[in-house]
Scaffold this motif. Structure first.
Motif, PDB file in Angstrom:
ATOM      1  N   THR A  24       7.477  12.817  -1.046  1.00 36.56           N
ATOM      2  CA  THR A  24       7.144  12.191   0.315  1.00 36.56           C
ATOM      3  C   THR A  24       6.157  10.897   0.282  1.00 36.56           C
ATOM      4  O   THR A  24       5.250  11.228  -0.633  1.00 36.56           O
ATOM      5  CB  THR A  24       6.661  13.098   1.144  1.00 36.56           C
ATOM      6  N   ALA A  25       6.651   9.999   0.660  1.00 35.38           N
ATOM      7  CA  ALA A  25       5.712   8.855   0.318  1.00 35.38           C
ATOM      8  C   ALA A  25       5.727   7.891   1.533  1.00 35.38           C
ATOM      9  O   ALA A  25       6.994   7.828   2.362  1.00 35.38           O
ATOM     10  CB  ALA A  25       6.168   7.857  -0.834  1.00 35.38           C
ATOM     11  N   ILE A  26       4.611   7.076   1.810  1.00 40.37           N
ATOM     12  CA  ILE A  26       4.736   6.117   3.098  1.00 40.37           C
ATOM     13  C   ILE A  26       4.263   5.003   2.508  1.00 40.37           C
ATOM     14  O   ILE A  26       3.370   4.860   1.625  1.00 40.37           O
ATOM     15  CB  ILE A  26       3.642   6.493   4.060  1.00 40.37           C
ATOM     16  N   TYR A  27       4.967   3.775   2.663  1.00 37.22           N
ATOM     17  CA  TYR A  27       4.950   2.522   2.097  1.00 37.22           C
ATOM     18  C   TYR A  27       4.505   1.556   3.395  1.00 37.22           C
ATOM     19  O   TYR A  27       5.310   1.479   4.271  1.00 37.22           O
ATOM     20  CB  TYR A  27       5.934   2.007   1.579  1.00 37.22           C
ATOM     21  N   VAL A  28       3.543   0.723   3.385  1.00 39.64           N
ATOM     22  CA  VAL A  28       3.237  -0.287   3.952  1.00 39.64           C
ATOM     23  C   VAL A  28       3.106  -1.477   3.586  1.00 39.64           C
ATOM     24  O   VAL A  28       2.081  -1.466   2.354  1.00 39.64           O
ATOM     25  CB  VAL A  28       1.988  -0.010   5.083  1.00 39.64           C
ATOM     26  N   GLY A  29       3.810  -2.692   3.637  1.00 37.49           N
ATOM     27  CA  GLY A  29       3.927  -3.922   3.039  1.00 37.49           C
ATOM     28  C   GLY A  29       3.837  -5.116   3.645  1.00 37.49           C
ATOM     29  O   GLY A  29       4.095  -5.227   4.877  1.00 37.49           O
ATOM     30  N   TYR A  30       3.321  -6.326   3.109  1.00 37.68           N
ATOM     31  CA  TYR A  30       3.245  -7.735   3.517  1.00 37.68           C
ATOM     32  C   TYR A  30       3.837  -8.566   2.747  1.00 37.68           C
ATOM     33  O   TYR A  30       3.244  -8.606   1.556  1.00 37.68           O
ATOM     34  CB  TYR A  30       1.684  -7.722   4.311  1.00 37.68           C
ATOM     35  N   VAL A  31       4.659  -9.632   3.254  1.00 38.17           N
ATOM     36  CA  VAL A  31       4.974 -10.634   2.382  1.00 38.17           C
ATOM     37  C   VAL A  31       4.813 -12.038   3.135  1.00 38.17           C
ATOM     38  O   VAL A  31       5.285 -12.154   4.361  1.00 38.17           O
ATOM     39  CB  VAL A  31       6.495 -10.371   1.965  1.00 38.17           C
ATOM     40  N   ASP A  32       4.188 -12.863   2.367  1.00 40.38           N
ATOM     41  CA  ASP A  32       4.034 -14.465   3.127  1.00 40.38           C
ATOM     42  C   ASP A  32       4.553 -15.506   2.136  1.00 40.38           C
ATOM     43  O   ASP A  32       4.238 -15.291   0.845  1.00 40.38           O
ATOM     44  CB  ASP A  32       2.854 -14.371   3.509  1.00 40.38           C
ATOM     45  N   ILE A  89       0.908  -1.053  -0.115  1.00 40.77           N
ATOM     46  CA  ILE A  89       0.162  -0.050  -0.133  1.00 40.77           C
ATOM     47  C   ILE A  89       0.848   1.282   0.032  1.00 40.77           C
ATOM     48  O   ILE A  89       1.856   1.322   0.841  1.00 40.77           O
ATOM     49  CB  ILE A  89      -0.842  -0.040   1.286  1.00 40.77           C
ATOM     50  N   THR A  90       0.588   2.268  -0.834  1.00 40.07           N
ATOM     51  CA  THR A  90       1.504   3.441  -0.835  1.00 40.07           C
ATOM     52  C   THR A  90       0.589   4.687  -1.003  1.00 40.07           C
ATOM     53  O   THR A  90      -0.552   4.752  -1.678  1.00 40.07           O
ATOM     54  CB  THR A  90       2.119   3.359  -2.203  1.00 40.07           C
ATOM     55  N   TYR A  91       1.120   5.511  -0.062  1.00 47.59           N
ATOM     56  CA  TYR A  91       0.449   6.833   0.161  1.00 47.59           C
ATOM     57  C   TYR A  91       1.328   7.798  -0.231  1.00 47.59           C
ATOM     58  O   TYR A  91       2.338   8.034   0.508  1.00 47.59           O
ATOM     59  CB  TYR A  91      -0.273   6.985   1.596  1.00 47.59           C
ATOM     60  N   LEU A  92       1.183   8.373  -1.408  1.00 48.81           N
ATOM     61  CA  LEU A  92       2.074   9.685  -1.651  1.00 48.81           C
ATOM     62  C   LEU A  92       1.488  10.898  -1.431  1.00 48.81           C
ATOM     63  O   LEU A  92       0.415  11.487  -1.999  1.00 48.81           O
ATOM     64  CB  LEU A  92       2.026   9.424  -3.155  1.00 48.81           C
ATOM     65  N   VAL A  93       2.292  11.406  -0.361  1.00 51.82           N
ATOM     66  CA  VAL A  93       1.726  12.877   0.254  1.00 51.82           C
ATOM     67  C   VAL A  93       2.041  13.807  -0.763  1.00 51.82           C
ATOM     68  O   VAL A  93       1.141  14.612  -1.065  1.00 51.82           O
ATOM     69  CB  VAL A  93       2.596  13.001   1.488  1.00 51.82           C
ATOM     70  N   ASN A  94       3.113  13.966  -1.647  1.00 49.49           N
ATOM     71  CA  ASN A  94       3.491  14.803  -2.679  1.00 49.49           C
ATOM     72  C   ASN A  94       4.748  14.078  -3.242  1.00 49.49           C
ATOM     73  O   ASN A  94       5.064  12.917  -2.908  1.00 49.49           O
ATOM     74  CB  ASN A  94       4.089  16.032  -1.661  1.00 49.49           C
ATOM     75  N   PRO A  95       5.198  14.647  -4.514  1.00 49.90           N
ATOM     76  CA  PRO A  95       6.221  13.863  -5.449  1.00 49.90           C
ATOM     77  C   PRO A  95       7.536  13.510  -4.428  1.00 49.90           C
ATOM     78  O   PRO A  95       8.134  12.785  -4.941  1.00 49.90           O
ATOM     79  CB  PRO A  95       6.344  14.888  -6.608  1.00 49.90           C
ATOM     80  N   LYS A 122       7.596   1.950   5.391  1.00 53.40           N
ATOM     81  CA  LYS A 122       8.736   2.640   4.990  1.00 53.40           C
ATOM     82  C   LYS A 122       8.312   4.072   4.565  1.00 53.40           C
ATOM     83  O   LYS A 122       7.274   4.472   4.167  1.00 53.40           O
ATOM     84  CB  LYS A 122       9.612   2.412   3.575  1.00 53.40           C
ATOM     85  N   VAL A 123       8.986   5.079   5.109  1.00 49.08           N
ATOM     86  CA  VAL A 123       9.039   6.617   5.011  1.00 49.08           C
ATOM     87  C   VAL A 123       9.928   7.306   4.099  1.00 49.08           C
ATOM     88  O   VAL A 123      10.997   6.981   4.436  1.00 49.08           O
ATOM     89  CB  VAL A 123       8.577   7.480   6.355  1.00 49.08           C
ATOM     90  N   SER A 124       9.425   7.850   2.936  1.00 46.71           N
ATOM     91  CA  SER A 124      10.593   8.596   2.212  1.00 46.71           C
ATOM     92  C   SER A 124      10.022   9.998   2.203  1.00 46.71           C
ATOM     93  O   SER A 124       8.994  10.430   1.784  1.00 46.71           O
ATOM     94  CB  SER A 124      10.263   7.818   0.579  1.00 46.71           C
ATOM     95  N   TYR A 125      11.256  10.743   2.297  1.00 47.91           N
ATOM     96  CA  TYR A 125      11.069  12.199   2.379  1.00 47.91           C
ATOM     97  C   TYR A 125      12.325  12.894   2.045  1.00 47.91           C
ATOM     98  O   TYR A 125      13.344  12.589   2.276  1.00 47.91           O
ATOM     99  CB  TYR A 125      10.794  12.702   3.841  1.00 47.91           C
ATOM    100  N   LEU A 126      11.984  14.054   1.160  1.00 47.02           N
ATOM    101  CA  LEU A 126      13.278  14.878   0.649  1.00 47.02           C
ATOM    102  C   LEU A 126      13.418  15.939   1.618  1.00 47.02           C
ATOM    103  O   LEU A 126      12.639  16.741   1.690  1.00 47.02           O
ATOM    104  CB  LEU A 126      12.766  15.294  -0.953  1.00 47.02           C
ATOM    105  N   PHE A 127      14.654  16.028   1.997  1.00 44.25           N
ATOM    106  CA  PHE A 127      15.045  17.293   2.676  1.00 44.25           C
ATOM    107  C   PHE A 127      15.893  18.010   1.989  1.00 44.25           C
ATOM    108  O   PHE A 127      16.712  17.591   0.711  1.00 44.25           O
ATOM    109  CB  PHE A 127      16.244  16.628   3.626  1.00 44.25           C
ATOM    110  N   ARG A 128      15.321  19.365   1.787  1.00 39.18           N
ATOM    111  CA  ARG A 128      15.804  20.282   0.647  1.00 39.18           C
ATOM    112  C   ARG A 128      16.549  21.355   1.436  1.00 39.18           C
ATOM    113  O   ARG A 128      16.135  21.927   2.504  1.00 39.18           O
ATOM    114  CB  ARG A 128      14.784  21.077  -0.027  1.00 39.18           C
ATOM    115  N   TYR A 129      17.598  21.878   0.943  1.00 35.25           N
ATOM    116  CA  TYR A 129      18.644  22.643   1.812  1.00 35.25           C
ATOM    117  C   TYR A 129      18.476  24.137   0.962  1.00 35.25           C
ATOM    118  O   TYR A 129      18.596  24.189   0.044  1.00 35.25           O
ATOM    119  CB  TYR A 129      20.091  22.432   1.752  1.00 35.25           C
TER     120      TYR A 129
END
Length: 105
Positions: free
Chosen positions: A59-67, A51-57, A98-105
């Protein structure tokens, strides 16, 4: 010498612009000819859900299950596992986030 059956099905579904899901089903079987080769009859089946929730291009949140399942029949404490018919013995499960976030300086 042997038959190798491989089946993979993948389904993607976009619930909303931000929320999507993916399902992957894998089946693999090695069916040897006992008169030609000494391999064991192996069957494997696995299920992957993401399952992917894309907050913006950026930033994303992923939740998964493998069996995963194999055709192992567990013997006693002193006996090694043997191969059976259908892949019904669970050999591994994972739940991850997993949470993916872009840090901009």
């Amino acid at each position: 010498m042997f038959n190798n059956h491989i089946v993979r099905s993948r389904v993607n579904y976009q619930f909303t612009r931000e929320l999507s899901g993916r399902l992957i089903l894998d089946y693999e079987a090695v069916l040897p000819n006992a008169t030609l080769v000494s391999l064991e009859r192996e069957k494997r089946f696995s299920v992957d859900v993401l399952i992917t929730y894309l907050v913006n291009p950026w930033t994303a949140i992923y939740v998964g299950y493998v069996d995963g399942y194999e055709n192992l029949l567990v013997g006693g404490p002193t006996q090694p596992p043997i191969r059976g018919g259908a892949p019904t013995t669970s050999v591994g499960r994972q739940l991850f986030a997993k949470v993916s976030y872009l840090f901009r300086y």
